[in-house]
Motif scaffolding. Structure first.
Motif, PDB file in Angstrom:
ATOM      1  N   SER A   1      -3.469   0.391   3.221  1.00  0.00           N
ATOM      2  CA  SER A   1      -4.303   0.055   2.060  1.00  0.00           C
ATOM      3  C   SER A   1      -5.321   1.169   1.797  1.00  0.00           C
ATOM      4  O   SER A   1      -5.631   1.465   0.640  1.00  0.00           O
ATOM      5  CB  SER A   1      -5.011  -1.282   2.278  1.00  0.00           C
ATOM      6  OG  SER A   1      -5.895  -1.236   3.379  1.00  0.00           O
TER       7      SER A   1
ATOM      8  N   GLY B   1       0.816  -1.211   0.000  1.00  0.00           N
ATOM      9  CA  GLY B   1       0.000   0.000   0.000  1.00  0.00           C
ATOM     10  C   GLY B   1       0.848   1.258   0.000  1.00  0.00           C
ATOM     11  O   GLY B   1       0.562   2.229  -0.721  1.00  0.00           O
TER      12      GLY B   1
ATOM     13  N   LYS C   1      -1.841  -2.662   7.900  1.00  0.00           N
ATOM     14  CA  LYS C   1      -2.495  -3.152   6.688  1.00  0.00           C
ATOM     15  C   LYS C   1      -3.751  -2.335   6.382  1.00  0.00           C
ATOM     16  O   LYS C   1      -3.980  -1.917   5.244  1.00  0.00           O
ATOM     17  CB  LYS C   1      -2.837  -4.632   6.861  1.00  0.00           C
ATOM     18  CG  LYS C   1      -3.106  -5.392   5.565  1.00  0.00           C
ATOM     19  CD  LYS C   1      -4.555  -5.438   5.221  1.00  0.00           C
ATOM     20  CE  LYS C   1      -4.834  -6.337   4.035  1.00  0.00           C
ATOM     21  NZ  LYS C   1      -6.219  -6.220   3.532  1.00  0.00           N
TER      22      LYS C   1
ATOM     23  N   THR D   1      -5.492  -4.338  -2.139  1.00  0.00           N
ATOM     24  CA  THR D   1      -4.823  -4.280  -0.838  1.00  0.00           C
ATOM     25  C   THR D   1      -5.818  -4.179   0.310  1.00  0.00           C
ATOM     26  O   THR D   1      -5.469  -4.473   1.460  1.00  0.00           O
ATOM     27  CB  THR D   1      -3.835  -3.093  -0.768  1.00  0.00           C
ATOM     28  OG1 THR D   1      -4.546  -1.859  -0.899  1.00  0.00           O
ATOM     29  CG2 THR D   1      -2.780  -3.202  -1.859  1.00  0.00           C
ATOM     30  N   GLN D   2      -7.043  -3.780   0.013  1.00  0.00           N
ATOM     31  CA  GLN D   2      -8.077  -3.714   1.052  1.00  0.00           C
ATOM     32  C   GLN D   2      -8.868  -5.014   1.165  1.00  0.00           C
ATOM     33  O   GLN D   2      -9.757  -5.120   2.008  1.00  0.00           O
ATOM     34  CB  GLN D   2      -9.043  -2.564   0.765  1.00  0.00           C
ATOM     35  CG  GLN D   2      -8.410  -1.195   0.880  1.00  0.00           C
ATOM     36  CD  GLN D   2      -9.426  -0.080   0.766  1.00  0.00           C
ATOM     37  OE1 GLN D   2     -10.147   0.025  -0.238  1.00  0.00           O
ATOM     38  NE2 GLN D   2      -9.506   0.754   1.782  1.00  0.00           N
TER      39      GLN D   2
ATOM     40  N   SER E   1      -4.809  -0.729  -6.668  1.00  0.00           N
ATOM     41  CA  SER E   1      -4.807  -0.391  -5.243  1.00  0.00           C
ATOM     42  C   SER E   1      -5.897  -1.109  -4.459  1.00  0.00           C
ATOM     43  O   SER E   1      -5.705  -1.442  -3.279  1.00  0.00           O
ATOM     44  CB  SER E   1      -4.955   1.125  -5.060  1.00  0.00           C
ATOM     45  OG  SER E   1      -6.244   1.566  -5.475  1.00  0.00           O
TER      46      SER E   1
ATOM     47  N   ALA F   1      -3.414   3.924   0.144  1.00  0.00           N
ATOM     48  CA  ALA F   1      -3.113   3.568  -1.248  1.00  0.00           C
ATOM     49  C   ALA F   1      -4.284   3.896  -2.167  1.00  0.00           C
ATOM     50  O   ALA F   1      -4.097   4.508  -3.232  1.00  0.00           O
ATOM     51  CB  ALA F   1      -2.765   2.088  -1.340  1.00  0.00           C
ATOM     52  N   THR F   2      -5.479   3.476  -1.784  1.00  0.00           N
ATOM     53  CA  THR F   2      -6.639   3.744  -2.631  1.00  0.00           C
ATOM     54  C   THR F   2      -6.942   5.233  -2.704  1.00  0.00           C
ATOM     55  O   THR F   2      -7.334   5.749  -3.750  1.00  0.00           O
ATOM     56  CB  THR F   2      -7.875   2.979  -2.123  1.00  0.00           C
ATOM     57  OG1 THR F   2      -8.141   3.337  -0.763  1.00  0.00           O
ATOM     58  CG2 THR F   2      -7.663   1.483  -2.204  1.00  0.00           C
TER      59      THR F   2
END
Length: 384
Positions: free
Chosen positions: A326, A251, A322, A361-362, A358, A329-330
């Motif tokens: 994440s 992320g 995490k 990652t979630q 992206s 990142a988004t």
């Protein structure tokens, strides 16, 4: 606290980024469009020592610490998440063998990864068992000196290109404890009854291979059992503390890549006779993106440090890192597209791909919602 990186770690970051720019960036769009596994890039990554870099030296690795592994992941994902995932997950699942496997298993299955001769995966998720690992229904029954496996695994990274997998399965369905009775067993993909069906049409990370695995009376020798029979669930939970830290690093890398591209574009693009970076609305976007990325980076590095030092707070930190990284990142990928305007909506610019990449990652390694559940549980003292 020392927030600086050593000279060796700085060099690692620079060398990995240089590899990404030279070997990955020129072909990233091609592999994303074709949804093809980048075998040629993987060969070059093996030559660089990037495959299984965190493996111990005696099994072909570089013995990277969790922090150094996070640095490598961050730089690769800043260039292209799809190919980066192929490189960083070439030995996905190997942690179980490193931590719990026999010496023979380590010698047989680890060196081929670092040499670029094999790819492996961890087969945990199933069509009806994603976040709820304790609902895994793939069965392994003992028949003489063999295990016989039956079941279906879904969303398996490296599924159709992998040479062997650490498979989470039920070995004692009658045990009272819902978290006991599970084991991890190594299954080679050339075994009779093993079938992999590649999944296409993914939103992102399209260069990375994902597949459904079907196990139909697959027989493997009893020595393929990893660690103690019945301890598979606990092994996987320990595995997640490390892999969630790695996803946090992914992320951070995606956010970094989005930020770099947005900043560069904002200084080049002109509207109303001025670079758009002169407008406060754009400046605030760029500032917010970099602030959040730096916060995510520090939380991720702290989680990586906790892995290396076996800190008591690791489980909560890994989930916090995490979840937050994440989300950053988004957010940054979204804002990078916004800064690019219409140009960001087509694949002429990398931000379109980063935006699609992206989101995963979630989801993988435990959804955002699961991470919040874990953090809340740790705060309330309701379990490890």
């Amino acid at each position: 606290m020392d927030f600086g990186l050593s000279q060796e770690q700085q060099q690692l970051r620079e060398e990995v980024r240089r590899f990404g720019e030279n070997e990955i960036a020129p072909v990233a769009t091609e592999y994303d469009t074709e949804e093809a596994y980048p075998y040629d890039v993987m060969d070059k990554a093996a030559e660089m020592g990037l495959l299984g870099a965190h493996f111990p030296l005696e099994y072909g690795g570089v013995d990277y610490s969790s922090l150094e592994n996070a640095l490598m992941i961050e730089e690769l994902f800043a260039v292209d998440p799809g190919i980066a995932l192929c490189i960083t997950s070439a030995g996905f699942g190997a942690e179980a063998i490193i931590e719990f496997g026999t010496e023979e298993q380590k010698e047989n299955y680890l060196p081929p990864i670092t040499d670029g001769e094999a790819v492996m995966g961890a087969a945990i998720s199933e069509p009806h068992a994603g976040s709820d690992v304790s609902s895994v229904s793939t069965r392994a029954e003992k028949d003489g000196n063999e295990w016989v496996l039956n079941g279906t695994k879904m969303w398996i990274t490296n599924g159709s290109v992998g040479d062997y997998f650490v498979v989470m399965c039920e070995t004692d369905p009658d045990v009272d404890d819902r978290y006991a009775g599970f084991s991890q067993i190594i299954v080679e993909s050339d075994r009779d009854g093993f079938e992999a069906d590649k999944i296409t049409g993914k939103m992102g990370i399209r260069a990375s291979d994902t597949a459904e695995l079907i196990l139909d009376d697959v027989r493997v020798p009893e020595e393929n059992l990893v660690g103690t029979c019945g301890m598979g669930f606990l092994q996987v939970m320990e595995f997640f503390d490390e892999t969630r830290t790695a996803v946090a690093a992914q992320g951070v890398g995606i956010a970094k890549g989005a930020n770099e591209r947005a900043l560069e574009y904002a200084k080049e693009r002109k509207q109303f006779g001025r670079e758009i970076s002169d407008f406060q609305a754009i400046q605030h976007k760029l500032a917010d993106m970099h602030i959040q990325t730096e916060a995510a980076r520090n939380l991720t590095y702290k989680s990586a440090w906790s892995v290396d030092n076996e800190a008591d707070s690791l489980t909560a930190l890994a989930s916090m890192a995490k979840e937050f990284a994440s989300r950053v990142a988004t957010h940054c990928a979204d804002e990078a597209v916004q800064v690019h305007g219409g140009a960001g909506f087509v694949n002429d610019h990398d931000v379109e791909r980063l935006y699609r990449d992206s989101k995963i990652t979630q989801i993988y390694e435990g959804t955002t919602e699961i991470q919040k559940n874990i953090v809340a549980r740790e705060l309330l003292g309701k379990g490890a």
